[in-house]
Scaffold this motif. Structure first.
Motif, PDB file in Angstrom:
ATOM      1  N   ALA A 286     -13.499  41.618  24.137  1.00 43.07           N
ATOM      2  CA  ALA A 286     -13.455  40.343  24.858  1.00 43.07           C
ATOM      3  C   ALA A 286     -13.244  40.555  26.358  1.00 43.07           C
ATOM      4  O   ALA A 286     -13.827  39.848  27.187  1.00 43.07           O
ATOM      5  CB  ALA A 286     -12.353  39.458  24.282  1.00 43.07           C
ATOM      6  N   ILE A 287     -12.414  41.540  26.721  1.00 40.45           N
ATOM      7  CA  ILE A 287     -12.175  41.819  28.132  1.00 40.45           C
ATOM      8  C   ILE A 287     -13.429  42.408  28.774  1.00 40.45           C
ATOM      9  O   ILE A 287     -13.830  42.025  29.882  1.00 40.45           O
ATOM     10  CB  ILE A 287     -10.981  42.769  28.297  1.00 40.45           C
ATOM     11  CG1 ILE A 287      -9.713  42.161  27.684  1.00 40.45           C
ATOM     12  CG2 ILE A 287     -10.761  43.100  29.760  1.00 40.45           C
ATOM     13  CD1 ILE A 287      -9.207  40.940  28.381  1.00 40.45           C
ATOM     14  N   GLN A 288     -14.072  43.334  28.080  1.00 45.08           N
ATOM     15  CA  GLN A 288     -15.285  43.928  28.614  1.00 45.08           C
ATOM     16  C   GLN A 288     -16.395  42.889  28.793  1.00 45.08           C
ATOM     17  O   GLN A 288     -17.130  42.900  29.790  1.00 45.08           O
ATOM     18  CB  GLN A 288     -15.757  45.053  27.689  1.00 45.08           C
ATOM     19  CG  GLN A 288     -14.989  46.353  27.841  1.00 45.08           C
ATOM     20  CD  GLN A 288     -15.225  46.986  29.196  1.00 45.08           C
ATOM     21  OE1 GLN A 288     -16.338  47.039  29.706  1.00 45.08           O
ATOM     22  NE2 GLN A 288     -14.130  47.467  29.806  1.00 45.08           N
ATOM     23  N   ALA A 289     -16.500  41.978  27.838  1.00 49.19           N
ATOM     24  CA  ALA A 289     -17.519  40.935  27.959  1.00 49.19           C
ATOM     25  C   ALA A 289     -17.243  40.042  29.166  1.00 49.19           C
ATOM     26  O   ALA A 289     -18.169  39.638  29.888  1.00 49.19           O
ATOM     27  CB  ALA A 289     -17.564  40.110  26.677  1.00 49.19           C
ATOM     28  N   GLN A 480     -21.724  40.443  24.277  1.00 53.61           N
ATOM     29  CA  GLN A 480     -21.377  41.819  23.952  1.00 53.61           C
ATOM     30  C   GLN A 480     -20.552  42.450  25.080  1.00 53.61           C
ATOM     31  O   GLN A 480     -20.587  42.001  26.231  1.00 53.61           O
ATOM     32  CB  GLN A 480     -22.645  42.639  23.718  1.00 53.61           C
ATOM     33  CG  GLN A 480     -23.528  42.097  22.605  1.00 53.61           C
ATOM     34  CD  GLN A 480     -22.804  42.056  21.274  1.00 53.61           C
ATOM     35  OE1 GLN A 480     -22.257  43.062  20.823  1.00 53.61           O
ATOM     36  NE2 GLN A 480     -22.801  40.892  20.639  1.00 53.61           N
ATOM     37  N   PRO A 481     -19.789  43.509  24.754  1.00 51.64           N
ATOM     38  CA  PRO A 481     -18.987  44.167  25.795  1.00 51.64           C
ATOM     39  C   PRO A 481     -19.797  44.729  26.945  1.00 51.64           C
ATOM     40  O   PRO A 481     -19.263  44.910  28.046  1.00 51.64           O
ATOM     41  CB  PRO A 481     -18.263  45.283  25.025  1.00 51.64           C
ATOM     42  CG  PRO A 481     -18.228  44.824  23.603  1.00 51.64           C
ATOM     43  CD  PRO A 481     -19.490  44.034  23.409  1.00 51.64           C
ATOM     44  N   ASP A 482     -21.065  45.021  26.742  1.00 52.15           N
ATOM     45  CA  ASP A 482     -21.889  45.562  27.817  1.00 52.15           C
ATOM     46  C   ASP A 482     -22.528  44.484  28.678  1.00 52.15           C
ATOM     47  O   ASP A 482     -23.380  44.776  29.530  1.00 52.15           O
ATOM     48  CB  ASP A 482     -22.963  46.482  27.250  1.00 52.15           C
ATOM     49  CG  ASP A 482     -23.880  45.761  26.256  1.00 52.15           C
ATOM     50  OD1 ASP A 482     -23.638  44.574  25.958  1.00 52.15           O
ATOM     51  OD2 ASP A 482     -24.828  46.404  25.767  1.00 52.15           O
TER      52      ASP A 482
END
Length: 642
Positions: A286-289, A480-482
């Motif tokens: 969630a943080i990466q997204a 997505q995280p990326d």
């Protein structure tokens, strides 16, 4: 030849030694008068009781009087304090209603023998006296006003440490084992930028608007920071209960050492802001997204020049069963040169990532408000600096833990007394600082470019709802995280457009590849015309503006120094001392009558112990004339005016 000698000036000398009056004795007289007027000396005698042999005729109040004078004097060591006060020992102890000054060795034995019960009784009395009187009639006007007009009280819980250097001692079989005097007081630990082998940590609690100390707890080494935090929380609870202030609007600023999930759960009853130290949270999907979406705000530091890009992540869990936490990720480019001190945060791909945790509502505090509360006005290192200059409570006063604790309580008590007396010496109104300006309305200004963040930040990303029965909606394309979207068939949608809407929302448009959509077996459920559609699937993610109050953030407090410095200015004022001998007795006294209890050597009662060093009517009469005392302060202390 021209001579500059002036024959009208004569210099005479005398072999008679006459000590100069200590410059701080006038302030000690004022502090002692305040303690006596408010009944604090009597409360200490009644509630702080400790009896032990080898103290002679002295009681607890005698030793505390020495520590109060030591804290006011600013002398570097107790040895230097005793050298200065010894010629005026009678006058000094008379200010506290006592006769003799305890010897330095007796004070050392007292501090070394102290136990937990009298120290905790003194700590409790210190907090009660802090809450028994208002600092000023305007104390209710201090606080932090958020963007919705609500008042908050801000407390700072932070630690300081004192390192001790130890000599290298030989360890050989023909020598006894070395005995370190600071062994029960200190332990190996983090020394920071101070030189030393062992350290003692102290956790302090400061009321940020009145600049009063609320509590102090110390332990050897790195301390027991979780236990000290629980005790600090209990002291804050007592404070707000006495002021009838709700816990829901009590804000605690914590140092970075408390930035773990377990510690945050301990203070969940209050609002808090702290720096996180669990950087593995950055790998959370969630943080990466969120980091791949546009930033909420930018914060420029006027001191360091660093421009932080802020990402506000709501409702994150630091532990599996922990409370929901508002996580703010701040990024800025890594410095090209090696910094002089240890870098805060973690560096990834040339970017510095910092974590800030809070549970403040987004409707009242933006992301930049939260970070500013921690980095700027929320910090209290300036108060610690003033404390080190004026009193230096971390200096070694005893080689026992409880003796050192008593000294630090007395030092904080002296700080608060100076504040209270300073408001009588130099009364000033509460000042109002615009901590953060009011937020502009989107409808009153020109449209914001899509590349610049809003002044209030964004709400969590949202997608469109169902627009055709049996077809995929935006919720079926998870972020997505990326930074991409994943379609139900497993293909990737890339962002290719950022567009600002009329209401201030930011629309991020994601598109799939036509090569993935044409052979897709789910094309009938995904696109409007099914296989007849010539364009790939697109999904819009909307970032709506946060509904934040538009009022400015206001910080109301007093200036940090003028009130205390008003008391320190008394050190430059003149002090006259007159000592009148006691009246001679007309007849020889008859031998006193001895009671059966005295003859049997019963243990003395508390009152009898206290009376041994108390001043009586037969002692000499001492008159002090203090200059530079305004009538307002003289009336407050009940002193006679010349």
């Amino acid at each position: 030849m021209i001579s500059i000698a002036d024959g009208s000036i004569q210099i005479q000398t005398s072999s008679e030694s006459q000590a100069a009056t200590p410059s701080w004795l006038g302030e000690v007289a004022v502090v002692a008068s305040h303690l006596r007027t408010q009944g604090i000396l009597n409360k200490i005698c009644e509630r702080v009781r400790f009896a032990r042999r080898r103290f002679g005729r002295y009681d607890v109040i005698d030793f505390l009087a020495v520590l109060f004078g030591y804290a006011v004097s600013g002398e570097r060591t107790l040895e230097e304090f005793y050298e200065v006060v010894r010629p005026f020992a009678t006058v000094f102890m008379a200010l506290f209603g006592r006769t003799r000054l305890p010897a330095a060795s007796t004070l050392s034995r007292f501090l070394a023998a102290l136990l937990v019960d009298p120290v905790e009784a003194l700590r409790t009395l210190f907090l009660e006296e802090l809450l028994s009187r208002q600092l000023s009639a305007e104390e209710h006007a201090t606080g932090l006003w958020d963007r919705q007009g609500n008042r908050w009280l801000v407390f700072d819980v932070d630690g300081t440490r004192e390192a001790a250097r130890q000599r290298a001692l030989p360890h050989t079989s023909d020598r006894p084992a070395p005995q370190r005097r600071l062994r029960p007081l200190c332990a190996p630990g983090y020394t920071g930028r101070k030189r030393g082998e062992v350290v003692r940590s102290r956790t302090t609690v400061l009321q940020m608007h009145t600049h009063q100390w609320v509590a102090s707890f110390s332990n050897p080494g790195n301390g027991q920071y979780r236990e000290e935090l629980r005790r600090a929380k209990a002291a804050i609870q007592v404070y707000i209960t006495a002021h009838s202030f709700p816990a829901a609007r009590t804000l605690v600023r914590l140092d970075g050492q408390y930035g773990s999930g377990a510690v945050v759960a301990d203070v969940a009853d209050f609002a808090y802001v702290t720096r996180g130290k669990v950087y593995s949270l950055l790998d959370h999907p969630a943080i990466q997204a969120r980091l791949h979406l546009p930033a909420d705000q930018r914060l420029q530091s006027s001191e360091s020049g660093i421009c932080r890009v802020l990402y506000d992540c709501l409702d994150q869990r630091l532990t599996e069963n922990g409370p929901l936490v508002r996580v703010i990720v701040a990024t800025h480019p890594a410095p090209t040169k090696k910094p002089k001190k240890r870098q805060i945060g973690i560096i990834r791909d040339g970017i510095v990532y910092e974590l800030f945790w809070s549970n403040l509502p987004q409707s009242a505090f933006t992301a930049s408000d939260v970070v500013s509360l921690y980095l700027h006005r929320g910090a209290f290192e300036t108060a610690l600096s003033d404390e080190d200059i004026e009193q230096e409570p971390d200096r070694w006063c005893s080689h026992s833990a409880w003796g050192q604790e008593v000294w630090q309580i007395v030092a904080q008590w002296t700080w608060n007394i100076r504040l209270e007396l300073g408001h009588q010496l130099a009364p000033e109104p509460v000042r109002t600082t615009e901590f953060a300006p009011a937020l502009p309305s989107l409808h009153e200004h020109a449209p914001t470019p899509a590349t610049s963040p809003l002044a209030s930040g964004y709400a969590p990303p949202a997608t469109a709802t169902s627009w055709k029965a049996g077809h995929f909606t935006g919720t079926d394309f998870p972020l997505q995280p990326d930074g991409t979207l994943r379609c139900p068939a497993g293909s990737v949608l890339l962002p290719h457009e950022h567009r600002r809407e009329a209401d201030g929302s930011l629309r991020v448009v994601y598109g799939a590849s036509i090569r993935d959509c044409r052979p897709c077996p789910l094309r009938q459920q995904c696109q409007w015309n099914g296989s007849a559609t010539t364009k790939p699937r697109q999904v819009s993610v909307l970032l709506h503006p946060l509904a934040v109050g538009s009022a400015s953030l206001l910080w109301r407090d007093w200036k940090r120094r003028p009130q205390r410095r008003a008391c320190l200015h008394l050190h430059r004022q003149r002090l006259e001392i007159q000592i009148e001998p006691a009246l001679p007795k007309t007849s020889a006294p008859s031998p006193p009558t001895v009671s059966r209890a005295e003859r049997a050597h019963y243990r003395l009662s508390w009152q009898e112990r206290l009376a041994r060093n108390a001043r009586t009517d037969q002692t000499e009469r001492i008159s002090l004339t203090l200059f530079g005392i305004p009538d307002r302060l003289a009336m407050f202390l009940g002193l006679a005016r010349a």
